[in-house]
Scaffold this motif. Sequence first.
Motif, PDB file in Angstrom:
ATOM      1  N   LEU A   1     117.466  30.148   4.131  1.00 25.86           N
ATOM      2  CA  LEU A   1     117.856  30.980   2.993  1.00 25.86           C
ATOM      3  C   LEU A   1     117.442  30.197   1.752  1.00 25.86           C
ATOM      4  CD1 LEU A   1     121.419  31.603   4.429  1.00 25.86           C
ATOM      5  CD2 LEU A   1     119.456  33.138   4.635  1.00 25.86           C
ATOM      6  N   SER A   2     117.838  30.593   0.567  1.00 22.62           N
ATOM      7  CA  SER A   2     117.467  29.752  -0.561  1.00 22.62           C
ATOM      8  C   SER A   2     118.728  29.143  -1.167  1.00 22.62           C
ATOM      9  CB  SER A   2     116.672  30.547  -1.593  1.00 22.62           C
ATOM     10  OG  SER A   2     117.555  31.293  -2.390  1.00 22.62           O
ATOM     11  N   ILE A   3     118.522  28.093  -1.968  1.00 29.39           N
ATOM     12  CA  ILE A   3     119.660  27.372  -2.530  1.00 29.39           C
ATOM     13  C   ILE A   3     119.925  27.870  -3.941  1.00 29.39           C
ATOM     14  CG2 ILE A   3     120.565  25.072  -3.043  1.00 29.39           C
ATOM     15  CD1 ILE A   3     118.485  23.920  -1.164  1.00 29.39           C
ATOM     16  N   HIS A   4     121.102  28.413  -4.168  1.00 29.21           N
ATOM     17  CA  HIS A   4     121.481  28.820  -5.524  1.00 29.21           C
ATOM     18  C   HIS A   4     122.997  28.772  -5.633  1.00 29.21           C
ATOM     19  CE1 HIS A   4     122.450  32.835  -3.853  1.00 29.21           C
ATOM     20  NE2 HIS A   4     121.418  32.596  -3.094  1.00 29.21           N
ATOM     21  N   PRO A   5     123.519  28.721  -6.870  1.00 22.66           N
ATOM     22  CA  PRO A   5     124.960  28.452  -7.042  1.00 22.66           C
ATOM     23  C   PRO A   5     125.878  29.513  -6.437  1.00 22.66           C
ATOM     24  CG  PRO A   5     123.785  28.057  -9.089  1.00 22.66           C
ATOM     25  CD  PRO A   5     122.808  28.718  -8.159  1.00 22.66           C
ATOM     26  N   SER A   6     125.398  30.732  -6.222  1.00 23.75           N
ATOM     27  CA  SER A   6     126.328  31.716  -5.666  1.00 23.75           C
ATOM     28  C   SER A   6     126.135  31.901  -4.162  1.00 23.75           C
ATOM     29  CB  SER A   6     126.201  33.048  -6.406  1.00 23.75           C
ATOM     30  OG  SER A   6     124.868  33.482  -6.353  1.00 23.75           O
TER      31      SER A   6
END
Lengths: 232, 282
Positions: B207-212
């Motif tokens: 998946l991708s890394i993001h704050p939410s």
Amino acid sequence: MTALLELERVEARYGAARILNGVDLAIAPGERVALLGRNGVGKTTVVNTLLATAVKCGGEIRVRGERIDRLAGHTAATLGIAVVPQGRKILPNLSIQENLKLAAALRRKGPWTLDAVYGLFPILRERRHTPGTALSGGQQQMLAIGRALMLNPELLILDEPSEGLAPVIVDELGVILRDLAATGVAILLIEQHLRLVRDIAERYAVLSKGAVSAAGRMAEVDQEQLQSSIMH
Amino acid sequence: MLINALNGLVYGSLLFVLSAGLVLVYGLRRVVNFAHGALYMLGAYIGWSVATLYGFAAGVVAAGVALAAVGVVLDLVLFRRLAGRQPLITVIVTFGVLLILEDVVRSVWGTGNRALDPPAALDGVVEIFGAPFPVYRLFIVAASAAMAGGLAAWLRWGRTGLFVRAASHDASVAAMCGVRTAAIGPMVVGLGAAFAGLSGIVAAPFLSIHPSMGSEILVLSFVVSVIGGLGSFAGAFVAAMLLGQVQSFGTVLLPELAALLPFLLMAGVLIFRPQGIAGTKG
């Protein structure tokens, strides 16, 4: 001789409710003492104070002469005090064998191993992989006693072990406890069943309103005197 | 078809490892940990930072170790006090932790998306019955299986695992038997947090890394817990696998409903079996 366990003016409470108002009690190594009293006088609270589920708010507890200031849940076990609690408290999510192994947590040295406990209670070996709560009341009591023995205790505290058991099973329990007493372990027996008490204990203490109101040697009182000191 | 099922398995395994941490903590502390998703996210970010410097394996280790430490602190500072409190209080407190951790991540790493490539050894595709499939996704399944299997074996046969099961059922009885229950709490919450962190870094290249990312997957892992029955590993396993397939086939077959399907499934389970697949009543 230094007492194995000594309670001096011990006070204890649950939340704001004060239950013990200065209990004095001493048990010598290998001695068998009965703690008597009507329902609700605080007998179980004496045990719970040692297990830190009731809060000690006064007095002193000494084990082998040494003052115990901070009681945590596992303190009693580390000091060699094993409890067969009221209602037996067999963990239903563990098998019989796991219930027993749990009490070997501290790996205290002594004669009681899994095999030794199974030797004493063969039914437990037979059913070792079933959940502890699948046993009958009497068998659960055996499991609770076996579990306490796995600690290799110097003091065995039994809280109402005859509760809910058929008379014939209570007789069996008496035999087992006498045999255990002969191994040299000290016993504190909290019990309403006076015949069982007479079978086991050398001394008695009567608890009333959170303090010891009478005490003496078992051989020096008859059934009626004992009965009436409990009722008063 | 097969590829869809495999993708579902990948997502399901990830969800299961994440939910296992949730179940572990709930089992002992009876705390529904809303911060669990944030721990997953934090694991991904810490893992990403370390992985870009020292390689993927170092990133995985760092995420596991760092999050275990965070878990221990969380238990000592908060969860220990939350045990036995009203559910609403634990929800508010752990939700607060979630918000705090999300803000920490935003201020340290920024709000943008980060991408992490799979390590070279796991990069590439294999052919499965003629269809190409990324090797890394198979690694996710294997890693999840190893973690879940390790946890299950430890709980089932390990000495400390036995103590954890006993303390989860009745801490006072475990203590009476000599178990140092005061040490069990930080250990279990540390382990649960480490599982969240590890699933975060393992998920990062997929998946991708993001704050939410934490809040997004948290919702799904709660769906897993509700469907499976709170506090049950077996139930969570079945539910995670089911949800993985629903997600995977849903996106292909019913793309406009895909986001809704997990909740429809949950609603269905709640209507017909409110205690969940493996839960007990009351």
